[in-house]
Design a protein around this motif. Structure first.
Motif, PDB file in Angstrom:
ATOM      1  N   ALA A   1       0.811  -1.229   0.000  1.00  0.00           N
ATOM      2  CA  ALA A   1       0.000   0.000   0.000  1.00  0.00           C
ATOM      3  C   ALA A   1       0.847   1.284   0.000  1.00  0.00           C
ATOM      4  CB  ALA A   1      -0.975  -0.014   1.169  1.00  0.00           C
ATOM      5  N   PRO A   2       1.830   1.435   0.918  1.00  0.00           N
ATOM      6  CA  PRO A   2       2.640   2.671   0.863  1.00  0.00           C
ATOM      7  C   PRO A   2       3.546   2.753  -0.357  1.00  0.00           C
ATOM      8  CG  PRO A   2       3.431   1.216   2.618  1.00  0.00           C
ATOM      9  CD  PRO A   2       2.162   0.617   2.105  1.00  0.00           C
TER      10      PRO A   2
ATOM     11  N   LEU B   1       2.852   1.669  -3.260  1.00  0.00           N
ATOM     12  CA  LEU B   1       1.981   2.051  -4.365  1.00  0.00           C
ATOM     13  C   LEU B   1       1.616   3.534  -4.301  1.00  0.00           C
ATOM     14  CD1 LEU B   1       0.690   0.752  -6.796  1.00  0.00           C
ATOM     15  CD2 LEU B   1      -1.276   0.122  -5.391  1.00  0.00           C
ATOM     16  N   ALA B   2       1.374   4.022  -3.074  1.00  0.00           N
ATOM     17  CA  ALA B   2       1.021   5.442  -2.914  1.00  0.00           C
ATOM     18  C   ALA B   2       2.140   6.340  -3.437  1.00  0.00           C
ATOM     19  CB  ALA B   2       0.731   5.742  -1.443  1.00  0.00           C
ATOM     20  N   GLY B   3       3.398   5.959  -3.124  1.00  0.00           N
ATOM     21  CA  GLY B   3       4.525   6.751  -3.603  1.00  0.00           C
ATOM     22  C   GLY B   3       4.749   6.590  -5.095  1.00  0.00           C
TER      23      GLY B   3
ATOM     24  N   ALA C   1       2.640   5.787  -7.410  1.00  0.00           N
ATOM     25  CA  ALA C   1       1.573   6.365  -8.244  1.00  0.00           C
ATOM     26  C   ALA C   1       1.919   7.801  -8.611  1.00  0.00           C
ATOM     27  CB  ALA C   1       0.248   6.311  -7.502  1.00  0.00           C
ATOM     28  N   LEU C   2       2.451   8.525  -7.636  1.00  0.00           N
ATOM     29  CA  LEU C   2       2.867   9.906  -7.893  1.00  0.00           C
ATOM     30  C   LEU C   2       4.094   9.910  -8.821  1.00  0.00           C
ATOM     31  CD1 LEU C   2       2.467  12.915  -7.262  1.00  0.00           C
ATOM     32  CD2 LEU C   2       3.932  12.612  -5.255  1.00  0.00           C
TER      33      LEU C   2
END
Lengths: 341, 49
Positions: free
Chosen positions: A247-248, A250-252, A254-255
């Protein structure tokens, strides 16, 4: 302090690492499992969790990057489906070869040597063409009408008029059998080496089939959505996908992928290609160092290997960012048609 | 995390992959909106305007 039972420091670290990887993934269409899995292994995660979580991360990142490249008109779905078909066959045959080597007890060393040779030779070739100033890599999808922009090997492959011929985005036709042959060969290597194969397919699509670089990247990502999705599902069945990692990351990423994909419209790949080649070469060295460390039983070699991989990733993503900023500053405001689309 | 590890094999795998897919789409849309709102300012800032 914890969020969803995960330490904030760990979340921040994975998010930052994801950002770095995302820039590379969005720009080059590769660099996911190649970077994540070794990092997780060195951090002490079990091999199945490192591979499973790496695949789930690659799946999520490729979904995002494919959506972005689709918006930029850089995905050839017909080519993607054909590549999936050819690659799947190649992976199956590659797996059979690997299982045979496992029976002989030679799989580990043969795979590592093949990995180093392949990564090293592709890296050397890309670096050589970049330094030579040739290769015609361009991020403009429509520019390949000029025959000079197509690599010589790809021109030869395109000249074989074995029906049925298919049209490919970029304005040229190629034999269906040539596409399936290239897909099968890259799948064979992918299945044999146990990797996603983006670093093989993307150069193969450009150098062997003549697909424009942005379409090669977008189409490769489209294919990774399927291979990553199936792979991570198989690992998730045995509980080997850790969401607190995925999850983290992917969050990074994605940006980062958004920045990387946007940078393809800003940066001429000739300016960056040499860094890409050097990153592959350093990747080969990192795998070799880890293999030697394992052979000699010296654990610190794993850390050295990780530092080389992270350093290479930092170098190339930094080069993409710096070159993008330079290009932005060089443009006049009226000429701006870039990442705000 | 989220109690999904109490599920069995196939169900757990499907939910996990579904969560990753959902997160990817939410991030894509979310960052897209953010880009629409802030990209011009960031570009101007980079250009030093």
């Amino acid at each position: 302090m914890e969020v969803f039972g995960i330490a904030v420091e760990l979340l921040a670290m994975f998010t930052g690492f994801g950002l770095l990887i995302g820039i590379l993934f969005g720009f080059f269409g590769m660099g996911g499992s190649f970077l994540v899995t070794p990092a997780l292994l060195v951090m002490g995660y079990d091999a199945n969790v490192a591979v499973g979580s790496g695949l789930a991360f690659v799946f999520g990142t490729s979904v995002i990057a494919t959506l972005k490249h689709r918006d930029l008109g850089q995905v050839d779905y017909k080519l993607g489906v054909l590549m999936i078909a050819g690659t799947t066959g190649g992976i199956e045959v590659g797996k059979i070869g690997l299982e045979h080597l496992q029976e002989l007890g030679l799989a580990g060393s043969v795979v590592s040597i093949a990995y180093v040779l392949l990564l090293g030779s592709i890296g050397a070739f890309v670096t050589y063409t970049a330094l030579k100033g040739g290769g015609g890599l361009s991020h403009d999808v429509e520019e390949t009408d000029d025959a000079d922009d197509i690599p010589p090997i790809a021109r030869t492959i395109q000249s074989y008029n074995v029906p049925p011929m298919i049209s490919i985005r970029g304005g040229f036709t190629v034999s269906l059998w040539m596409v399936l042959g290239v897909a099968f060969a890259t799948g064979l290597l992918s299945g044999f080496l146990g990797v996603g194969g983006g670093f093989i397919r993307m150069p193969a699509l450009f150098y062997l089939v003549g697909v424009p670089v942005p379409v090669a990247v977008g189409t490769d990502l489209f294919e990774i959505v399927f291979s990553g999705g199936i792979g991570s599902f198989l690992y998730a069945q045995s509980g080997a996908v850790d969401l607190s990692i995925v999850a983290p990351l992917l969050a990074g990423s994605a940006l980062g992928a958004r920045i990387g994909a946007g940078a393809t419209s800003l940066v001429n790949e000739d300016d960056i290609k040499v860094y890409f080649g050097v990153m592959l070469l350093l990747g080969a060295i990192a795998v070799a160092v880890r293999q030697v460390g394992g052979y000699l039983g010296i654990e610190v070699f794993d850390v050295v290997s990780l530092v080389i991989i992270l350093g290479a990733a930092l170098l190339v993503s930094g080069a993409v960012l710096v070159t993008s900023i330079r290009e932005l500053r060089a443009e006049t405001p009226a000429a701006d048609t870039t990442i705000v689309d | 995390m989220f109690g999904i590890y109490t599920l069995g094999g196939d169900a757990q795998a499907a939910v996990l992959i579904g969560i990753v897919l959902l997160e990817a789409i939410v991030l894509y849309v979310g960052y897209g909106l953010l880009e629409s709102a802030l990209a011009r300012r960031v570009i101007d800032l980079v250009r030093g305007l």
